[in-house]
Write a protein that holds these residues in place. Structure first.
Motif, PDB file in Angstrom:
ATOM      1  N   VAL A  58       0.859  -1.179   0.000  1.00 34.54           N
ATOM      2  CA  VAL A  58       0.000   0.000   0.000  1.00 34.54           C
ATOM      3  C   VAL A  58       0.892   1.225   0.000  1.00 34.54           C
ATOM      4  CG1 VAL A  58      -1.869   1.188   1.215  1.00 34.54           C
ATOM      5  CG2 VAL A  58      -1.710  -1.309   1.298  1.00 34.54           C
ATOM      6  N   ASP A  59       0.411   2.288  -0.602  1.00 33.07           N
ATOM      7  CA  ASP A  59       1.181   3.522  -0.662  1.00 33.07           C
ATOM      8  C   ASP A  59       1.613   3.949   0.734  1.00 33.07           C
ATOM      9  OD1 ASP A  59       2.005   5.935  -2.352  1.00 33.07           O
ATOM     10  OD2 ASP A  59       0.824   6.857  -0.750  1.00 33.07           O
ATOM     11  N   VAL A  60       2.844   4.400   0.850  1.00 29.03           N
ATOM     12  CA  VAL A  60       3.406   4.792   2.146  1.00 29.03           C
ATOM     13  C   VAL A  60       2.560   5.878   2.805  1.00 29.03           C
ATOM     14  CG1 VAL A  60       5.416   5.789   3.302  1.00 29.03           C
ATOM     15  CG2 VAL A  60       5.732   4.158   1.435  1.00 29.03           C
TER      16      VAL A  60
ATOM     17  N   SER B  18       7.729 -10.638   5.365  1.00 29.20           N
ATOM     18  CA  SER B  18       6.888 -10.112   4.297  1.00 29.20           C
ATOM     19  C   SER B  18       6.675  -8.615   4.470  1.00 29.20           C
ATOM     20  CB  SER B  18       5.528 -10.827   4.301  1.00 29.20           C
ATOM     21  OG  SER B  18       4.608 -10.151   3.484  1.00 29.20           O
ATOM     22  N   HIS B  19       6.943  -7.847   3.418  1.00 28.60           N
ATOM     23  CA  HIS B  19       6.755  -6.393   3.489  1.00 28.60           C
ATOM     24  C   HIS B  19       5.280  -6.041   3.620  1.00 28.60           C
ATOM     25  CE1 HIS B  19      10.944  -5.473   2.755  1.00 28.60           C
ATOM     26  NE2 HIS B  19      10.948  -6.267   1.695  1.00 28.60           N
ATOM     27  N   GLY B  20       4.412  -6.846   3.004  1.00 25.29           N
ATOM     28  CA  GLY B  20       2.986  -6.590   3.140  1.00 25.29           C
ATOM     29  C   GLY B  20       2.513  -6.737   4.578  1.00 25.29           C
ATOM     30  N   LEU B  21       3.010  -7.770   5.269  1.00 29.22           N
ATOM     31  CA  LEU B  21       2.657  -7.957   6.680  1.00 29.22           C
ATOM     32  C   LEU B  21       3.263  -6.856   7.550  1.00 29.22           C
ATOM     33  CD1 LEU B  21       2.983 -11.836   7.138  1.00 29.22           C
ATOM     34  CD2 LEU B  21       0.904 -10.473   6.964  1.00 29.22           C
ATOM     35  N   GLN B  22       4.444  -6.402   7.197  1.00 22.30           N
ATOM     36  CA  GLN B  22       5.057  -5.315   7.950  1.00 22.30           C
ATOM     37  C   GLN B  22       4.210  -4.048   7.860  1.00 22.30           C
ATOM     38  OE1 GLN B  22       9.115  -4.628   6.834  1.00 22.30           O
ATOM     39  NE2 GLN B  22       9.873  -6.504   7.812  1.00 22.30           N
ATOM     40  N   GLN B  23       3.731  -3.759   6.665  1.00 17.62           N
ATOM     41  CA  GLN B  23       2.876  -2.581   6.501  1.00 17.62           C
ATOM     42  C   GLN B  23       1.604  -2.713   7.338  1.00 17.62           C
ATOM     43  OE1 GLN B  23       2.260  -2.099   2.220  1.00 17.62           O
ATOM     44  NE2 GLN B  23       3.639  -0.357   2.267  1.00 17.62           N
ATOM     45  N   PHE B  24       1.028  -3.912   7.363  1.00 19.62           N
ATOM     46  CA  PHE B  24      -0.163  -4.156   8.172  1.00 19.62           C
ATOM     47  C   PHE B  24       0.128  -3.911   9.654  1.00 19.62           C
ATOM     48  CE2 PHE B  24      -2.249  -7.331  10.907  1.00 19.62           C
ATOM     49  CZ  PHE B  24      -3.564  -6.923  10.790  1.00 19.62           C
ATOM     50  N   LEU B  25       1.237  -4.434  10.145  1.00 21.52           N
ATOM     51  CA  LEU B  25       1.560  -4.306  11.574  1.00 21.52           C
ATOM     52  C   LEU B  25       1.918  -2.876  11.956  1.00 21.52           C
ATOM     53  CD1 LEU B  25       3.628  -7.571  12.181  1.00 21.52           C
ATOM     54  CD2 LEU B  25       1.265  -7.092  12.835  1.00 21.52           C
ATOM     55  N   GLU B  26       2.422  -2.095  11.012  1.00 23.76           N
ATOM     56  CA  GLU B  26       2.790  -0.709  11.316  1.00 23.76           C
ATOM     57  C   GLU B  26       1.596   0.083  11.827  1.00 23.76           C
ATOM     58  OE1 GLU B  26       4.784   1.272   8.175  1.00 23.76           O
ATOM     59  OE2 GLU B  26       6.449  -0.171   8.084  1.00 23.76           O
TER      60      GLU B  26
END
Length: 584
Positions: A110-112, A513-521
């Protein structure tokens, strides 16, 4: 000669579809042989035992086998995600299947700026609700000397010089308990007896203005939840019954600070049996129940009272250890929402948004909302939660804070005319999402969504899974949290001053996973995650997350049901290949 091959429950239909697709004749003789084989196999697939041993098998063993089968399917669905995140390859998976599963994985990113927006939103909500959450913990630790706060029997009467009906209190016990609900949905103690329970009857009959008497009306169970100024929740448990002396129904309502729907609904069922005989018997049972102490979680309480012939009888009530998983009908969600819409509503809950569900059926509304909130386990929904909102309080829908609200469909147009910003509105009766924010499909990582869809859709593959649909749904959504936050315990550490802290940044970066990292952020900024971690830092609520912790241990140790056994899809595929090779 065609050899006999093991045929799963749905294989007969798969074979017929195969022949139709390839325009090959399906001879009557061959069809008869498959029909005969199906008759032999299906009973075993349905019951997991021969008819001779069916009646003698221990029900606990049947339930255990059912749970293991469900968890096997969950492992199969999420194995792709686990192998991908860990960077492993599955030699048994077709290349086409692998590409299909992992294709478009870039869509998970997802966009930052959007992630930053979600983080800001979640942290803002958390900061606004911190004090009320702190107060609510105090309510949970209190000891209540009586079984409930008070109870009312509410009836309907025609509106003077008007159309429709209005609710009124027929009986209340005890009289000294006086509460009122403000227009904002808050509950407070009244000082004037005349104002007592002005709003609670509206929750008992939210459809009073539009009510139409029915013949042979069946009893309905539903509930409502109110939030007082101190952050504590007050639960109302209702039972709408048809009494013999009137064509209009009555509502038996119990008000309690405790979430224990099964315990209170059991009591309401007993009160209903008394009420259909005489009002006096119902009143006597209410008085006898009130004097009993509220049992601790996991314990029982006994109520002794006289029956209609003057003999003493005993009623046993049990308070569950964790009410979040009690009496939840998860299987009602798929008929109301379907897989895709259910995941979108679940995603909106994770982001702590405002959600409105509507239906014409009170029981349907209560069941669906209760089940949706239970999907958040081991987390709690920390915000406004009103399964049934009366027409007189529809302005609560304009609240800027997160909420989960249920309304009757007859009130939907009035709500749609209100200035609602970023609110998700779902019509359960029409199985349609009327209004969305627009980004619901990007809230969860795409790999998680694919695995979750696969797990949920497995309910439709065979009869055994269909019978376990409720368990399948609950375990599938629980697995989402096992996959995403199950490693949190590794990052709770004790400092030199014996203070326990959570290393949030390390927790997020641990995921590959970068996608999971974005979710956890952004998820780690939510109020529900903050409360979850705080409870563990303070060593609270350990007994209420036992199921979650056991799933985490199984996930790590691989000690759960085997994931190596071939699933139903593999069996069907192998069966189709065998038939094709024989007839080619």
């Amino acid at each position: 000669m065609l050899k006999w091959i093991y045929v799963p429950t749905c294989a007969h239909q798969e074979v017929q579809t195969y022949f139709e697709k390839h325009e090959r004749p399906f001879s009557e003789a061959l069809k008869a042989r498959f029909d005969d084989l199906k008759k032999k196999i299906v009973p075993d697939m349905k019951h997991g035992m021969s008819s001779s041993s069916q009646t003698s098998e221990d029900p606990l063993k049947v339930n255990k086998r059912c749970r293991n089968q469900v968890r096997d399917k969950i492992n199969q669905a999420f194995s792709i995600l686990r192998r991908y995140v860990q960077g492993k390859q599955d030699d048994g998976m077709d290349q086409a299947d692998t590409l299909d599963t992992l294709s478009n994985d870039s869509d998970s990113f997802v966009d930052v700026a959007e992630i930053l927006k979600r983080k800001t939103y979640a942290s803002t909500i958390r900061n606004k609700t911190y004090q009320s959450i702190k107060k609510s913990k105090e309510f949970l630790t209190r000891i209540y000397p009586q079984l409930f706060e008070y109870a009312v029997i509410v009836g309907l009467r025609p509106v003077p010089a008007g159309q429709g009906y209005e609710p009124y209190i027929i009986h209340k016990f005890p009289e000294i308990r006086n509460y009122k609900v403000s227009t904002e949905g808050h509950l407070y103690v009244c000082t004037n007896m005349v104002d007592s329970n002005v709003s609670v009857p509206l929750f008992c009959f939210p459809d009073a203005a539009d009510f139409k008497p029915e013949k042979n009306m069946k009893s309905q169970s539903y509930s409502f939840v109110l939030t007082n100024f101190d952050g504590g929740r007050v639960f109302g448990y209702c039972k709408r019954v048809q009494v013999p002396e009137s064509r209009l129904p009555e509502v038996l309502c119990i008000i309690s600070p405790v979430d224990a729907s099964n315990m209170y609904n059991t009591l309401l069922n007993e009160i209903e049996l008394k009420r259909v005989k005489t009002l006096e018997l119902a009143q006597e049972l209410l008085a006898a129940s009130f004097g009993r102490p509220l049992p601790k979680p996991g314990q029982d309480v006994q109520i002794r009272c006289l029956d209609e012939i003057g003999e003493m009888e005993t009623i046993h009530l049990n308070r569950p250890s964790d009410a979040r998983l009690e009496n939840v009908q998860y299987d009602c969600l798929l008929p109301y929402l379907g897989t895709d819409k259910l995941i979108k509503v679940f995603s909106s809950l994770l982001l702590e948004r405002r959600i409105i569900l509507c239906s014409n059926n009170l029981s349907c509304l209560t069941q669906a909302i209760h089940a949706i909130v239970a999907l958040l386990y081991p987390f709690h929904w920390q915000h406004i939660y009103i399964p049934i909102l009366p027409a007189a309080m529809l302005d609560v829908c304009c609240s800027p804070t997160p909420y989960l609200i249920g309304i009757l469909t007859s009130h939907l147009n009035q709500v749609l005319d209100m200035p609602l910003d970023e609110v998700v509105i779902v019509d359960l009766d029409k199985k349609n999402i009327i209004q969305t924010v627009g980004d619901e499909s990007t809230i969860l990582p795409k790999k998680i969504i694919k695995a979750l869809k696969m797990a949920i859709n497995m309910c439709k593959l065979d009869i055994e899974a269909e019978r376990s649909q409720s368990l399948m749904i609950s375990e599938a959504f629980l697995r989402v949290f096992v996959e995403t936050v199950g490693h949190y315990g590794e990052f709770i550490t004790t400092q030199q001053d014996n203070k326990r802290i959570f290393l949030k940044e390390n927790f997020i970066s641990k995921v590959e996973s970068h996608g999971l990292q974005q979710f956890l952020e952004w998820f780690t900024e939510t109020q529900m995650f903050e409360v979850f971690i705080t409870n563990h830092l303070e060593k609270r609520d350990w007994g209420t997350v036992d199921i979650f912790m056991s799933r985490v241990m199984e996930y790590r140790d691989g000690s759960g049901p085997s994931t190596e056994r071939p699933g139903i899809g593999t069996k069907v595929k192998n069966f189709g290949k065998a038939i094709k090779s024989k007839l080619a």
